[in-house]
Design an enzyme around this catalytic site. Structure first.
Site, PDB file in Angstrom:
ATOM      1  N   ASP A  23       0.867  -1.173   0.000  1.00 17.74           N
ATOM      2  CA  ASP A  23       0.000   0.000   0.000  1.00 17.74           C
ATOM      3  C   ASP A  23       0.906   1.226   0.000  1.00 17.74           C
ATOM      4  O   ASP A  23       1.607   1.487   0.982  1.00 17.74           O
ATOM      5  CB  ASP A  23      -0.874  -0.023   1.250  1.00 17.74           C
ATOM      6  CG  ASP A  23      -1.776   1.184   1.404  1.00 17.74           C
ATOM      7  OD1 ASP A  23      -1.634   2.165   0.630  1.00 17.74           O
ATOM      8  OD2 ASP A  23      -2.621   1.164   2.323  1.00 17.74           O
ATOM      9  N   ILE A  24       0.919   1.962  -1.091  1.00 16.67           N
ATOM     10  CA  ILE A  24       1.839   3.097  -1.223  1.00 16.67           C
ATOM     11  C   ILE A  24       1.644   4.120  -0.103  1.00 16.67           C
ATOM     12  O   ILE A  24       2.602   4.788   0.292  1.00 16.67           O
ATOM     13  CB  ILE A  24       1.736   3.748  -2.617  1.00 16.67           C
ATOM     14  CG1 ILE A  24       2.975   4.618  -2.886  1.00 16.67           C
ATOM     15  CG2 ILE A  24       0.436   4.506  -2.778  1.00 16.67           C
ATOM     16  CD1 ILE A  24       3.149   5.015  -4.318  1.00 16.67           C
TER      17      ILE A  24
ATOM     18  N   GLY B  80      -8.750   5.350  -7.246  1.00 15.05           N
ATOM     19  CA  GLY B  80      -7.491   4.615  -7.230  1.00 15.05           C
ATOM     20  C   GLY B  80      -6.469   5.170  -6.255  1.00 15.05           C
ATOM     21  O   GLY B  80      -6.792   5.579  -5.143  1.00 15.05           O
ATOM     22  N   VAL B  81      -5.207   5.201  -6.687  1.00 13.17           N
ATOM     23  CA  VAL B  81      -4.104   5.675  -5.864  1.00 13.17           C
ATOM     24  C   VAL B  81      -4.338   7.127  -5.440  1.00 13.17           C
ATOM     25  O   VAL B  81      -4.101   7.500  -4.293  1.00 13.17           O
ATOM     26  CB  VAL B  81      -2.760   5.532  -6.616  1.00 13.17           C
ATOM     27  CG1 VAL B  81      -1.632   6.223  -5.879  1.00 13.17           C
ATOM     28  CG2 VAL B  81      -2.426   4.069  -6.840  1.00 13.17           C
ATOM     29  N   ASP B  82      -4.801   7.946  -6.362  1.00 13.31           N
ATOM     30  CA  ASP B  82      -5.046   9.358  -6.089  1.00 13.31           C
ATOM     31  C   ASP B  82      -5.992   9.520  -4.901  1.00 13.31           C
ATOM     32  O   ASP B  82      -5.693  10.241  -3.939  1.00 13.31           O
ATOM     33  CB  ASP B  82      -5.615  10.013  -7.352  1.00 13.31           C
ATOM     34  CG  ASP B  82      -5.683  11.528  -7.296  1.00 13.31           C
ATOM     35  OD1 ASP B  82      -5.044  12.140  -6.429  1.00 13.31           O
ATOM     36  OD2 ASP B  82      -6.374  12.099  -8.159  1.00 13.31           O
TER      37      ASP B  82
ATOM     38  N   THR C  13      -1.244   3.234 -15.826  1.00  9.69           N
ATOM     39  CA  THR C  13      -1.618   1.871 -16.224  1.00  9.69           C
ATOM     40  C   THR C  13      -3.005   1.457 -15.736  1.00  9.69           C
ATOM     41  O   THR C  13      -3.464   0.382 -16.077  1.00  9.69           O
ATOM     42  CB  THR C  13      -0.586   0.831 -15.734  1.00  9.69           C
ATOM     43  OG1 THR C  13      -0.541   0.857 -14.303  1.00  9.69           O
ATOM     44  CG2 THR C  13       0.784   1.107 -16.311  1.00  9.69           C
ATOM     45  N   GLY C  14      -3.660   2.311 -14.971  1.00  6.16           N
ATOM     46  CA  GLY C  14      -5.017   2.014 -14.511  1.00  6.16           C
ATOM     47  C   GLY C  14      -6.037   2.550 -15.493  1.00  6.16           C
ATOM     48  O   GLY C  14      -6.031   2.201 -16.678  1.00  6.16           O
TER      49      GLY C  14
ATOM     50  N   TYR D 196      -6.143   5.213 -17.053  1.00  6.66           N
ATOM     51  CA  TYR D 196      -5.589   5.932 -18.209  1.00  6.66           C
ATOM     52  C   TYR D 196      -5.158   4.981 -19.322  1.00  6.66           C
ATOM     53  O   TYR D 196      -4.766   5.421 -20.388  1.00  6.66           O
ATOM     54  CB  TYR D 196      -4.438   6.840 -17.791  1.00  6.66           C
ATOM     55  CG  TYR D 196      -4.883   8.138 -17.125  1.00  6.66           C
ATOM     56  CD1 TYR D 196      -6.187   8.343 -16.686  1.00  6.66           C
ATOM     57  CD2 TYR D 196      -3.986   9.170 -16.946  1.00  6.66           C
ATOM     58  CE1 TYR D 196      -6.583   9.523 -16.092  1.00  6.66           C
ATOM     59  CE2 TYR D 196      -4.374  10.370 -16.352  1.00  6.66           C
ATOM     60  CZ  TYR D 196      -5.669  10.540 -15.919  1.00  6.66           C
ATOM     61  OH  TYR D 196      -6.055  11.721 -15.340  1.00  6.66           O
TER      62      TYR D 196
END
Length: 178
Positions: A15-16, A37-39, A128-129, A131
């Site tokens: 987990d970043i 997502g990550v954002d 890579t998600g 986008y």
């Protein structure tokens, strides 16, 4: 799973938002106001300080942070000290310039982090998600760009590529080594 690709690059599953590094990279949308997502995970975990600083950055970029550029904020409640926000390319929307824009995300993120005094940084897989950038095309671009940026900024001693799933990490490693 954690695999060292070379002296500076580590590929791992995790987990970043929990990475103990100086800076983590947010695969942001141009508005910098959070998303999915990550954002979204970074904004939720970091709290309101990140959003407040992103609002200040938006004053410089009223039309949104340009693709390939990077901006830095504090990390709020995260373990990291900084969050570097970068906007990856939407695959196929950039007149054959996708690879250069993706590389710029990595190079510019490392540069701005190094200028802030960071010596370690963690990246998600940019673009890579949603986008749509194919992982097998993105991996060698990312690794080449990271190696170039680390040569330019030798104080950056560790770059982590953090994936949520082991399958994603393995696929990235295979493509990066091909």
């Amino acid at each position: 799973m954690e695999t060292r690709l070379d002296r500076h690059i580590v590929v791992k599953v995790g987990d970043i938002t929990q990475e103990d590094v100086d800076a983590i990279v947010n695969a942001a949308n141009p508005s910098l106001m959070g998303g999915g997502g990550v954002d979204g995970a970074i904004h939720r975990a970091g709290g309101p300080d990140i959003v407040a600083e992103c609002r200040q950055i938006r004053k410089t970029y009223p039309d949104g942070l340009p693709t390939g550029e990077a901006a830095i904020t504090t990390a709020g409640k995260l373990i990291a000290l900084h969050v570097v926000h970068t906007v990856g390319p939407i695959y196929g929307d950039n007149e054959d310039n996708d690879a250069a824009l993706l590389a710029a995300c990595y190079v510019n993120s490392i540069a701005i982090a190094a200028r802030s005094g960071s010596t370690s940084i963690a990246f998600p897989a940019i673009s890579t998600g949603v986008y749509g950038y194919p992982r097998e095309e993105a991996a060698p671009i990312a690794v080449k760009a990271i190696r170039e940026a680390v040569r330019r900024h030798p104080t950056m001693t560790e770059v982590r590529l953090v994936f949520f799933s082991e399958d994603d990490a393995k696929a990235f490693l295979e493509a990066a080594r091909a």
